[in-house]
Design a protein around this motif. Structure first.
Motif, mmCIF file in Angstrom:
data_model
loop_
_atom_site.group_PDB
_atom_site.id
_atom_site.type_symbol
_atom_site.label_atom_id
_atom_site.label_comp_id
_atom_site.label_asym_id
_atom_site.label_seq_id
_atom_site.Cartn_x
_atom_site.Cartn_y
_atom_site.Cartn_z
ATOM 1 N N VAL A 254 0.858 -1.207 -0.064
ATOM 2 C CA VAL A 254 -0.101 0.134 0.013
ATOM 3 C C VAL A 254 0.831 1.236 -0.052
ATOM 4 C CG1 VAL A 254 -1.807 1.214 1.207
ATOM 5 C CG2 VAL A 254 -1.845 -1.115 1.174
ATOM 6 N N ARG B 284 4.422 11.338 3.172
ATOM 7 C CA ARG B 284 4.812 10.648 4.234
ATOM 8 C C ARG B 284 4.827 11.811 5.536
ATOM 9 N NH1 ARG B 284 7.690 6.323 4.580
ATOM 10 N NH2 ARG B 284 7.166 6.229 6.376
ATOM 11 N N TYR C 178 -9.104 1.082 3.517
ATOM 12 C CA TYR C 178 -9.746 1.600 4.785
ATOM 13 C C TYR C 178 -8.902 3.108 5.149
ATOM 14 C CZ TYR C 178 -10.911 -3.327 5.457
ATOM 15 O OH TYR C 178 -11.326 -4.535 5.171
ATOM 16 N N TYR D 134 -7.557 4.755 8.456
ATOM 17 C CA TYR D 134 -7.431 4.933 9.955
ATOM 18 C C TYR D 134 -6.605 6.131 10.654
ATOM 19 C CZ TYR D 134 -8.797 -0.128 10.420
ATOM 20 O OH TYR D 134 -9.237 -1.387 10.254
ATOM 21 N N GLN E 66 -14.498 3.165 5.755
ATOM 22 C CA GLN E 66 -14.013 1.887 4.838
ATOM 23 C C GLN E 66 -14.904 1.871 3.539
ATOM 24 O OE1 GLN E 66 -15.126 -1.638 6.795
ATOM 25 N NE2 GLN E 66 -15.209 -2.721 4.892
ATOM 26 N N LEU F 211 -3.199 6.448 8.524
ATOM 27 C CA LEU F 211 -2.951 5.189 7.958
ATOM 28 C C LEU F 211 -3.942 4.536 6.773
ATOM 29 C CD1 LEU F 211 -1.845 3.356 11.115
ATOM 30 C CD2 LEU F 211 -0.592 4.033 9.580
ATOM 31 N N ASP G 12 -10.668 -10.990 5.786
ATOM 32 C CA ASP G 12 -9.504 -10.685 5.132
ATOM 33 C C ASP G 12 -8.355 -10.375 6.084
ATOM 34 O OD1 ASP G 12 -11.579 -9.493 2.366
ATOM 35 O OD2 ASP G 12 -10.930 -11.603 2.919
ATOM 36 N N THR G 13 -7.146 -10.298 5.603
ATOM 37 C CA THR G 13 -6.196 -9.625 6.032
ATOM 38 C C THR G 13 -5.952 -8.166 5.671
ATOM 39 O OG1 THR G 13 -4.799 -11.707 6.450
ATOM 40 C CG2 THR G 13 -3.626 -9.554 6.336
ATOM 41 N N GLN G 14 -6.030 -7.305 6.626
ATOM 42 C CA GLN G 14 -5.683 -5.905 6.332
ATOM 43 C C GLN G 14 -4.248 -5.562 5.939
ATOM 44 O OE1 GLN G 14 -8.288 -2.906 8.392
ATOM 45 N NE2 GLN G 14 -9.895 -4.539 8.538
ATOM 46 N N PHE H 133 -1.492 -2.630 5.813
ATOM 47 C CA PHE H 133 -1.455 -1.139 5.920
ATOM 48 C C PHE H 133 -0.100 -0.643 5.154
ATOM 49 C CE2 PHE H 133 -3.794 -0.340 9.493
ATOM 50 C CZ PHE H 133 -4.502 -1.756 9.865
ATOM 51 N N GLY H 134 -0.337 0.702 4.899
ATOM 52 C CA GLY H 134 0.599 1.487 4.289
ATOM 53 C C GLY H 134 1.412 1.941 5.454
ATOM 54 N N PRO H 135 2.738 2.938 5.063
ATOM 55 C CA PRO H 135 3.455 3.423 6.004
ATOM 56 C C PRO H 135 2.952 4.681 6.650
ATOM 57 C CG PRO H 135 4.147 3.961 3.781
ATOM 58 C CD PRO H 135 2.958 3.294 3.504
ATOM 59 N N GLY H 136 1.991 5.303 6.274
ATOM 60 C CA GLY H 136 1.009 6.469 6.732
ATOM 61 C C GLY H 136 1.768 7.584 6.581
ATOM 62 N N THR H 137 0.889 8.630 6.991
ATOM 63 C CA THR H 137 1.101 10.375 6.662
ATOM 64 C C THR H 137 1.315 10.595 8.055
ATOM 65 O OG1 THR H 137 0.247 10.317 4.557
ATOM 66 C CG2 THR H 137 0.510 12.305 5.750
#
Lengths: 119, 117
Positions: free
Chosen positions: A4, A9, A33, A35, A48, A91, A106-108, A110-114
């Protein structure tokens, strides 16, 4: 397989300004999603999407936050106007969005986030 | 409403030793899922292990295993043979069964684990 992707960043803005975050999910993932993770807390779901439709936005502060997922792929999350308490890591996550019924999940991923700082 | 509680803000363990992280949750549901996620300093959250509430057998993934006590609403994570790469924030999370048409993860506040050489 690419994960993702999120950008930017890091972002620093003054209160009352607007800001937008972008997310590109894993290819083929139907569910996306957003978060919010405030320092010292666990992530909290804001919204979502299933393809380009909203499944759950019950915790999205709709007076200032908006999100869209045009064409069911990329998504943007916008804050306008920002408040000091919006300082957090945002996230993005995605999952296959299998059409399974009860007792499936399902498995979620995640990206690295901002990381947003509102001054 | 569902809540997840992690009562250990910080833990430390020596390399090669075993450590257990605690998690309790509150729900009136009978079907649900529990997860442990790892968030290293780079902030990318990674799934460690998952447990289905309707399964009595505790989940295991290599060095990671859980102790799931449904009646006590307890879900602890055991890390065996700890490695330096296990240093991270660990989050316990709850998800309702999909029959509620949501895949929202409800997270605890996390436990910061430091593995020392």
């Amino acid at each position: 397989e690419a994960g993702v992707a999120q950008s930017p960043r890091y972002k620093i803005i003054e209160k009352r300004q607007s800001v937008a975050f972008w997310c590109n999910p894993i290819s083929g993932h139907a569910t996306l999603y957003w978060y919010q993770q405030i320092l010292g807390q666990g992530p909290k779901l804001l919204i979502q999407f299933q393809n380009n439709g909203v499944v759950d936005d019950s915790q999205l502060p709709k007076d200032r936050f908006s999100a869209e997922r045009l064409k069911g792929v990329d998504s943007t999350l916008k804050i306008q106007p920002a408040k000091l308490e919006d300082s957090a890591v945002y996230l993005c996550a995605s999952s296959l969005g299998l059409a399974g019924g009860p007792r499936t999940t399902d498995t979620q991923y995640f990206g690295p986030g901002t990381r947003l700082t509102v001054l | 409403a569902q809540t997840v509680t992690q009562s250990q803000p910080e833990m430390s363990v020596q390399e090669a030793e075993t450590v257990t992280l605690s998690c309790t949750y509150d729900t009136s549901e009978s079907n649900y899922y529990l997860f442990w996620y790892k968030q290293p300093p780079s902030r990318q959250m990674i799934l460690v292990i998952r447990q289905e509430a309707y399964k009595q057998q505790n989940a295991t993934e290599n060095r990671f295993s859980v102790n799931f006590q449904k009646a006590a609403k307890s879900f602890s994570l055991k890390i065996s043979d700890s490695q330096l790469g296990d240093t991270a924030m660990y989050f316990c999370a709850f998800m309702k069964d999909r029959s509620y048409n949501t895949d929202k993860l409800i997270f605890g506040t996390g436990t910061r684990l430091q593995v020392f050489p």
